[in-house]
Each structure stands twice: as C-alpha cells, then as structure tokens.
Design a protein around this motif. Sequence first.
Motif, short mmCIF file in Angstrom:
data_model
loop_
_atom_site.label_atom_id
_atom_site.label_comp_id
_atom_site.label_asym_id
_atom_site.label_seq_id
_atom_site.Cartn_x
_atom_site.Cartn_y
_atom_site.Cartn_z
N CYS A 334 51.53 37.52 47.03
CA CYS A 334 50.58 36.47 46.65
C CYS A 334 49.27 37.12 46.21
CB CYS A 334 50.32 35.52 47.83
SG CYS A 334 51.81 34.75 48.51
N ILE A 335 48.53 36.42 45.40
CA ILE A 335 47.25 36.93 44.92
C ILE A 335 46.24 35.80 44.93
CG2 ILE A 335 47.90 36.56 42.50
CD1 ILE A 335 46.16 39.02 41.82
N GLU A 336 45.04 36.10 45.35
CA GLU A 336 43.98 35.11 45.38
C GLU A 336 43.55 34.72 43.97
OE1 GLU A 336 41.66 36.59 49.45
OE2 GLU A 336 40.69 36.66 47.49
N GLN A 337 43.21 33.47 43.79
CA GLN A 337 42.66 33.04 42.51
C GLN A 337 41.34 33.75 42.23
OE1 GLN A 337 43.94 30.91 40.09
NE2 GLN A 337 42.19 31.72 38.96
N ASN A 338 40.57 33.97 43.28
CA ASN A 338 39.30 34.68 43.11
C ASN A 338 39.52 36.10 42.64
OD1 ASN A 338 36.44 34.85 43.27
ND2 ASN A 338 36.62 35.94 45.20
N ALA A 339 40.63 36.72 43.06
CA ALA A 339 40.93 38.08 42.61
C ALA A 339 41.23 38.11 41.11
CB ALA A 339 42.11 38.64 43.39
N LEU A 340 41.98 37.11 40.62
CA LEU A 340 42.24 37.03 39.18
C LEU A 340 40.96 36.79 38.41
CD1 LEU A 340 45.54 34.94 39.02
CD2 LEU A 340 45.27 37.40 38.71
N ASP A 341 40.09 35.94 38.93
CA ASP A 341 38.81 35.69 38.26
C ASP A 341 37.96 36.96 38.20
OD1 ASP A 341 39.61 33.07 37.99
OD2 ASP A 341 38.50 32.37 39.76
N THR A 342 38.02 37.75 39.26
CA THR A 342 37.27 39.01 39.28
C THR A 342 37.76 39.96 38.20
OG1 THR A 342 36.86 38.77 41.64
CG2 THR A 342 36.62 40.97 40.71
N ILE A 343 39.07 40.05 38.05
CA ILE A 343 39.62 40.92 37.00
C ILE A 343 39.17 40.43 35.63
CG2 ILE A 343 41.73 41.76 35.91
CD1 ILE A 343 43.13 41.55 38.56
N ALA A 344 39.23 39.13 35.40
CA ALA A 344 38.86 38.58 34.09
C ALA A 344 37.41 38.86 33.76
CB ALA A 344 39.12 37.07 34.07
N HIS A 345 36.54 38.92 34.76
CA HIS A 345 35.11 39.15 34.49
C HIS A 345 34.77 40.64 34.42
CE1 HIS A 345 34.71 34.88 35.63
NE2 HIS A 345 33.56 34.92 34.98
#
Length: 573
Positions: A334-345
Amino acid sequence: MAESVDSVRCPVCSGDFDSSGINAHLDLCLLNRAGEDEVRETGPPAKKSRINVPPESGDGTGTQSKARPSAPVFSVFNTRSKVPAQADRESLTCKRPGTDGEATPTPEPSSGRPDGGAAERRSNGTPVGALLNTTKPLADRLRPSALEEYFGQNKVVGEQTLLRALLNSQDIPSLILWGPPGCGKTTLAHIIASASKKTTTRFVTLSATSASTSEVREVIKQAQNELRLCRRRTILFIDEIHRFNKSQQDTFLPHVECGTITLMGATTENPSFQVNSALLSRCRVLVLEKLSVEAMTSILRRAVGILGLRVLPDKDLEESCSPTAEQSSEPQVCIEQNALDTIAHLCDGDARAALNGLQLAVQACVAKATASGPRPPQCILVQEEHVKEGLQRSHILYDKAGEEHYNCISALHKSMRGSDENAALYWLGRMLEGGEDPLYVARRLVRFSSEDVGLADPAALPQAVSAFQACHFIGMPECEVILAQCVVYLARAPKSVEVYKAYNGVKACLRSHKGPLPSVPLHLRNAPTRLMKDLGYAKDYKYNPAFKGPVDQSYLPEELRGINFFTWKPSDL
C-alpha cells in the motif's frame, strides 16, 4: 519450370509467391520472422541478406531469444542501440530456410504494453516485489504505447494539433523534440513507432552518446535499400542528438533533403545552438514543456494501477491497511496518497525521476519487510518519508552548460535592474543550489555594478569586487551569504546607465564612420624629440593647471567637434 502469370519473385529470398501475398511475405522475409512453412523455395539458394533484424523477447520482459544473440539498432523499443560489430553481423543476418542457417522463430505474442504485460502478470497473482526487483527501470517498463496514456503535452499532441493530424495520416515529417529531461521526448518517439504502419514504415533508433558516423552511414545505406526494394520509408530516431558534432550532423543533410530518411531527434539543449542551422531548417521543432503536477499525478496513478499497488487516504491509515477477506498469502503493498503527492511535487516535472523514485521506495519497503522475519506483515505501507529517501537528489533543473544557465543569469540581472530584491535572491538561490560556480555569479555582479548602477552609486563597484574576492577566498557554501548581500545591495542601489550608453555611443560612432578615422590633433600629441617639435607636435597646447578657470581648447578631432556622446544618436553623424 515457367513461372505462372500471377506469381512474383521475392527480391530477398528469390522465392515465387502469389502477387496478392507478396507484400505480406516481404515484411516477414525482411524482418526474419517467417518460419519454414511460410516460405516455399523454387530457385537456387539466395544470398544472405545484409539487413539486420532485432530479436524480440517472447515474454516482453527483456529476455533475449535463444535463437539469436543480442539485438542491433533496428528496434526503437530495444534498449541496446549500437550497431553490432562486423564479426557479429553474420550471425545476425537474415537466412532463408533451406540454407545453412535457421530462421528466427516467431516470438510469442506479448501483451501489447511497453511494460511487457506488467498489468496482466500482476492480475494473475505475481508478487509486486517480483515486478519491481528487475534490472530494467520502472520508467522504461511502464512507457506508454498510445497517445491516450501520454500525459502533459496537450499543446503538442492534442486533438486539434498538427502532429496529431500528421500521425492520423501516417505522414510524419522530420522532427526535433526539444524539452527538459523526463518530459516524454523518447516516449513520444515510441508512440509514433507503434502508431505507424509497419508495412510502409520502419523505425531505427540510435543514441548519439554511443553511435559513430560509420554506424549512421550503415543505417542510411539500409534505408536506401528498403526504399528501393520494398518502398518502405525509414524513420531514424536519434536520442540526445545534440551530442553529435557538426560533421556528424552534416551526414544526415542530403538524405533528409531527398527523403531517404525521416529524421527524428530528441534533445534537452536549445536546438538553435546545438543543431546545424541547415539541418534545423529541414526539421520541425516541437517544444515539449516540463510536466505539471497534475500530469505527474496522472502518470503516477497509471503506474500504481499497473503495478497493483493500493492507494490509501491520508487519514485512518491503520484501518485502511487492514487485511481484506480476499487477500492472498502474499503481502499487499500500500502507498499513502500523500506519498504520491510528494513525488509529484518534488520530481520537478521529470516523469523518469518520479517513476524510478517510486520504484526505489517500494523496493526498499518490500526488502525491509521481507528481511524482518519469516512471516512478513500482510500490509507493507509506503509512506512519505520513504519516497523522500527515494528522491534524495537535487530536484532543481539547472544545466550549468546549457540554456537554463543563461536563462537564470538573465533573470537575476533583470531582477536587480528592476530593484526587486526578493526576485534577485530567488534567482541567485536557483543558480547556487543547482550547482553554479559562485565566481561566475560574482563576475556578473561586478559587471552589473558598473553597467546598471554606474555613477548613481560609485561605491557599488568596490562592493562587487570585494564580494568576488571574498568568494574566491572561502568558496561555497560559506560565500553564498556574501553573494546574497551583494545582490541585495545592487538591487536596492539607484540605477544609472549613463556611462554604459555613452560608451555604446562611442562604439557605434567608430563603426559607422565613413572613410579613414580622423587623426589626433597636433596640439594633443606628445613631442619627446626635436623632430616631432619641428613637425608641430604639442604646439599651442594649453596646460590646464596653468590657467585659472575654464580653458578654451578642443580635444576632439575637427570632424567630431561639438559631439556629445551622452546625448548622441547614430543619426547625428
């Protein structure tokens, strides 16, 4: 035996075929995909074809076929881009069934995805750790193969764009794809390759970092044979085309001009500076922009969907990560949505860095959970701190030798000229944090102190020179505050370009003068010898300290008497 009226002889294998099926056979024959049941031999054994054929993997994961050694350059989806040596070409040459060699067996059909069917294998229960623990980077395995999966470049490949219309009509012009790293230049070339009709077009790929001029000429020679024998056009994709020198780029000119090849180059550098003007005039430049955060989010969502990762909301993580009834014995990642947002930024618009950072973070978490004991947890959670570790690098796009270097120093100069100290500090930080040489910045500040501040604040020049000397003494990172102090001082200082404009007027006057330049007036010349005195040198010169008040004396040549360079215009001559 006389040939039938409806039979046609293949120019490659010398076999006779029905006229209705000759085109399909040529594709199979030239690509060395035909089996023994697809070629019937009627004449003497044909000579070996010199057209090299890349063996393909049967499972789409990068494993080479056992019937042939590693592939040469002729597939844009192949990661090995160098033309094989002369010793290897015999084993890579097409051989007709019935001769001493064997035909390459037809590979097993793949999933059609550039990731080699990752989504299908994941749906069949393959552990996500097995999908990620491979030598091939995730960014390359998940490369999209259709425009519907290509995000962030709507200005270039949108519905109403010229490139989309050309793709639909199968009429691809020579292109130069220019954009920052990870924006999708190579991916767009892959999509064009998969969208083109294989019966009328073939794709060849080379990398300018490893290819030589002889290899380019070999590809062009084969393109000429394809066009003459099979009427198939060749699209030659050159990755990092700016790495070719001027003479290597000149090799393409006559062949692009006559249509032997359609050139497609990818570059991160400004083609105006790095590509020959003659070659550039024969190509259309497509400018690809840095990917936005929204585009990066779409790319990451597609990646986690293909890999089968479970995205969890930021709240109630422990409850969301609890095992489900249908969960298999394999641990769920599983991966946090916040982790994906961090990668995108944090990836700064670089899709390659984002996907590879995601891969590294998941690999680290899976390896840590596996090593924790014989029974790993049912849920492996990838959090924000994990992806930050996976992106441990400077995410500031700054090329010290490229266009971004000049863009940033220009922005710094103009911000100080406009007395915007906040913007000036920002652009200084962009340069220093990106790895710029502090002495280069200090030299530019010395120039600015005289060009833009000038006589409005004569102390600005000593300030800038002192900043340069201090940077030279202590270096980075300690000298960054010294440069920041100088930048703020120059931004706040009053501005005057009076001296700068006056000297530019002098240069313009000298360049626009017609005829011989005027001589120095005799009374201004020095006379160290008797001969020079006899010739009139220094005669009637008035020594200013010997007079009280102004001295009526001319110091310009007779032709320029009365000119004022502080108010002068070229039209005054």
